[in-house]
Structures are given as structure tokens and as C-alpha cells.
Design a protein around this motif. Structure first.
Motif, PDB file in Angstrom:
ATOM      1  N   UNK A   1       2.735  -4.526 -18.107  1.00 38.75           N
ATOM      2  CA  UNK A   1       3.467  -3.408 -17.504  1.00 38.75           C
ATOM      3  C   UNK A   1       3.549  -3.776 -16.133  1.00 38.75           C
ATOM      4  N   UNK A   2       4.722  -3.822 -15.353  1.00 42.50           N
ATOM      5  CA  UNK A   2       4.666  -4.084 -13.967  1.00 42.50           C
ATOM      6  C   UNK A   2       4.671  -2.707 -13.231  1.00 42.50           C
ATOM      7  N   UNK A   3       3.697  -2.554 -12.305  1.00 46.04           N
ATOM      8  CA  UNK A   3       3.756  -1.136 -11.301  1.00 46.04           C
ATOM      9  C   UNK A   3       4.911  -1.147 -10.507  1.00 46.04           C
ATOM     10  N   UNK A   4       5.563  -0.176 -10.526  1.00 41.90           N
ATOM     11  CA  UNK A   4       6.794  -0.128  -9.707  1.00 41.90           C
ATOM     12  C   UNK A   4       6.699   1.356  -8.752  1.00 41.90           C
ATOM     13  N   UNK A   5       5.552   2.068  -8.747  1.00 41.09           N
ATOM     14  CA  UNK A   5       5.456   3.305  -8.184  1.00 41.09           C
ATOM     15  C   UNK A   5       4.242   3.296  -7.038  1.00 41.09           C
ATOM     16  N   UNK A   6       3.210   2.260  -7.178  1.00 45.13           N
ATOM     17  CA  UNK A   6       2.203   2.161  -6.087  1.00 45.13           C
ATOM     18  C   UNK A   6       2.567   0.894  -5.294  1.00 45.13           C
ATOM     19  N   UNK A   7       2.694   1.083  -3.855  1.00 52.31           N
ATOM     20  CA  UNK A   7       2.809   0.145  -3.006  1.00 52.31           C
ATOM     21  C   UNK A   7       1.929   0.197  -1.805  1.00 52.31           C
ATOM     22  N   UNK A   8       1.792  -0.781  -0.968  1.00 44.94           N
ATOM     23  CA  UNK A   8       1.122  -0.866   0.097  1.00 44.94           C
ATOM     24  C   UNK A   8      -0.086  -1.814  -0.274  1.00 44.94           C
ATOM     25  N   UNK A   9      -1.053  -1.412   0.526  1.00 44.41           N
ATOM     26  CA  UNK A   9      -2.628  -2.282   0.349  1.00 44.41           C
ATOM     27  C   UNK A   9      -3.262  -1.808  -1.018  1.00 44.41           C
ATOM     28  N   UNK A  10      -3.296  -2.442  -1.892  1.00 44.35           N
ATOM     29  CA  UNK A  10      -3.831  -2.016  -3.349  1.00 44.35           C
ATOM     30  C   UNK A  10      -4.952  -3.070  -3.716  1.00 44.35           C
ATOM     31  N   UNK A  11      -5.623  -2.374  -4.515  1.00 43.48           N
ATOM     32  CA  UNK A  11      -6.625  -3.211  -5.261  1.00 43.48           C
ATOM     33  C   UNK A  11      -6.478  -2.965  -6.809  1.00 43.48           C
ATOM     34  N   UNK A  12      -6.791  -4.170  -7.465  1.00 43.81           N
ATOM     35  CA  UNK A  12      -6.658  -4.345  -9.131  1.00 43.81           C
ATOM     36  C   UNK A  12      -7.920  -4.406  -9.613  1.00 43.81           C
ATOM     37  N   UNK A  13      -7.983  -3.528 -10.592  1.00 45.93           N
ATOM     38  CA  UNK A  13      -9.415  -3.437 -11.340  1.00 45.93           C
ATOM     39  C   UNK A  13      -9.126  -3.764 -12.767  1.00 45.93           C
ATOM     40  N   UNK A  14      -9.484  -4.964 -13.326  1.00 42.11           N
ATOM     41  CA  UNK A  14      -9.177  -5.125 -14.934  1.00 42.11           C
ATOM     42  C   UNK A  14     -10.182  -4.407 -15.698  1.00 42.11           C
ATOM     43  N   UNK A  15      -9.411  -3.410 -16.387  1.00 46.30           N
ATOM     44  CA  UNK A  15     -10.248  -2.340 -17.156  1.00 46.30           C
ATOM     45  C   UNK A  15     -10.759  -2.984 -18.426  1.00 46.30           C
ATOM     46  N   UNK A  16     -12.064  -2.859 -18.667  1.00 43.18           N
ATOM     47  CA  UNK A  16     -12.626  -3.036 -19.810  1.00 43.18           C
ATOM     48  C   UNK A  16     -12.687  -1.857 -20.790  1.00 43.18           C
ATOM     49  N   UNK A  17     -13.371  -0.761 -20.492  1.00 39.24           N
ATOM     50  CA  UNK A  17     -13.401   0.405 -21.334  1.00 39.24           C
ATOM     51  C   UNK A  17     -13.103   1.709 -20.740  1.00 39.24           C
ATOM     52  N   UNK A  18     -12.493   2.597 -21.451  1.00 37.64           N
ATOM     53  CA  UNK A  18     -12.181   3.936 -20.970  1.00 37.64           C
ATOM     54  C   UNK A  18     -12.689   4.919 -21.782  1.00 37.64           C
ATOM     55  N   UNK A  19     -12.804   6.098 -21.434  1.00 35.40           N
ATOM     56  CA  UNK A  19     -13.031   7.243 -22.125  1.00 35.40           C
ATOM     57  C   UNK A  19     -11.796   8.291 -21.772  1.00 35.40           C
ATOM     58  N   UNK A  20     -10.777   8.470 -22.397  1.00 36.25           N
ATOM     59  CA  UNK A  20      -9.497   9.163 -22.087  1.00 36.25           C
ATOM     60  C   UNK A  20      -9.318   8.596 -20.947  1.00 36.25           C
TER      61      UNK A  20
END
Length: 232
Positions: free
Chosen positions: A166-185
Motif C-alpha cells: 500500500x502506497x501512502x498518499x496522506x503523509x508527506x514531508x520529512x518522514x521515517x519508515x519503520x519496517x514493522x515486525x510485530x504488533x499488538x492491535x
């Protein structure tokens, strides 16, 4: 004793008729990707947030009340992906002091539900900020990503997560990308890596990636988070 449902109250400078029309335009304030309509009683529509989706039927629509019944859903981040099934979104309208008061209740979203805390944060954003802005200034903030957060060294960092394709179209500017491994909700528990966002997600290892607004020192904090959680 009955468990309390999620509830929020808005007071806006608009008529009830205008509020009903705006709320019924779901893509104006909630989800960027919407199939179907919510303009009249009996209409059905589906909102999509990556793998997560919810299907609704307009079971009531009158001059002072809207009810959206959840007919099916898939909540990818929950253990029970059908947790919203048989719940209802209820909008109740009242006029007061030349304003419209809107009471919004998610009937069935109660504190014993897995997603209650995170869904409350998400609803607060979409109602108090996005819908309120849409009603007051016609400036809604419909989303594609899911609001998420992580904790590192006692600090909370917030952003949005997207599916890997999924390509983000709503967040712009100076951003950092975190490659997510595990979530809880909607809490990110661990990650594979962090890098500056170049406008593309690339090929993350995980099913999701997270975008956060960059700020001084954040790259180092997120790298520490990656190092601390890499063994999870």
C-alpha cells in the motif's frame, strides 16, 4: 451493570441537515477508499484501510438520527478479526444555541473489547479532528493508514501503518519508515529496520510498515527501538 460504549460529543456551527449530508459522505472525513453509499436508509458501504475493512448498512436515517449497522468486518490487527460484527455506529443530532450537537456512540465497542483503547484513539481523531474539521471548514482528514504507536525508553511515538503493498498518499514531508515486525492491535512491538522515507515503501520484510514525522534525534531513538526489539 452495562459496560459503557464508546461515545463522543461534538458541537458544530452547522445545521442538522448539513451535518447529516456531510457525515453521509464517508470519504470526506473517514476513509479514502470507500465502496458503496451511505446517503439513504438501506444503503450499504465498505471502508478499507489496507487489509482491514468494515461493511455497514444504513439501518436508520432520519432528521435527527443516523445508525450504521456493521454487517461484516475484517480487523487484521486483532485476534478476533470479526470483533466489530453486530455493533452499531449511532449519530444523534440536537440543536442548541444556533449550533448542532452530535452525540456519536459506537454501540458494542466497550472496555472489554481487545481494540477498545486503540479504537478509541482512532475514533477520537476521526470524530474530533477530521469530522469536526469537515463540518466546520470542509477540511476533513480521511485516512488510508491505521493510526499506530510505539514505546521506547519511556516515550510514545505515533504515526501510521500501511500494508507492504500500500502506497501512502496522506503523509508527506520529512518522514521515517519503520519496517514493522510485530504488533499488538495498533501498538508496534518490534521492527526489522528504520530508514528515511523516499516516497516508496520498497520491499519491507514485514506485512506492514510505519511512517512517522521526522524530528531531531528520532532516527537514533527508532534505531535503538529496532536493536532492542530485533530478537522478539
Amino acid at each position: 451493570m452495562d459496560k459503557p460504549n464508546y461515545h463522543v460529543r461534538l458541537k458544530v456551527n452547522t445545521t442538522t441537515e448539513q451535518a447529516i449530508k456531510a457525515i453521509s459522505n464517508v470519504s470526506g472525513w473517514w476513509a479514502q477508499e470507500v465502496d458503496g453509499n451511505a446517503k439513504k436508509q438501506g444503503d450499504q458501504f465498505t471502508v478499507h484501510f489496507g487489509k482491514t475493512w468494515g461493511q455497514f448498512r444504513v439501518s436508520e436515517l432520519s432528521r435527527n438520527r443516523i445508525v450504521w449497522a456493521v454487517t461484516d468486518c475484517y480487523l487484521d490487527l486483532l485476534k478476533d478479526t470479526k470483533e466489530w460484527n453486530e455493533t452499531r455506529l449511532i449519530f444523534q443530532f440536537n440543536s442548541a444555541d444556533d449550533k448542532t450537537v452530535i452525540d456519536v456512540t459506537h454501540e458494542g465497542l466497550t472496555p472489554d473489547k481487545e481494540c477498545f483503547n486503540d479504537c478509541t484513539k482512532g475514533w477520537n481523531f476521526y470524530f474530533r479532528e477530521s469530522l469536526f474539521g469537515y463540518l466546520e471548514k470542509e477540511q476533513g482528514l480521511p485516512g488510508a493508514g491505521i493510526h499506530a504507536w510505539l514505546e521506547s525508553d519511556g516515550k510514545i511515538y505515533r504515526g501510521k501503518i500501511y500494508t507492504r503493498d500500500q502506497l501512502s498518499t496522506e503523509m508527506t514531508g520529512d518522514l521515517l519508515l519503520l519496517d514493522v515486525k510485530q504488533t499488538k492491535v495498533e501498538q508496534v512491538l518490534s521492527a526489522y529496520s528504520v530508514s528515511p522515507f523516499n516516497g516508496e515503501a520498497g520491499k519491507p520484510h514485514g506485512d506492514y510498515y510505519m511512517l512517522l514525522n521526522n524530528e531531531p534525534g528520532l532516527m537514533d531513538h527508532l534505531q535503538d527501538f529496532v536493536n532492542q526489539t530485533s530478537m522478539n
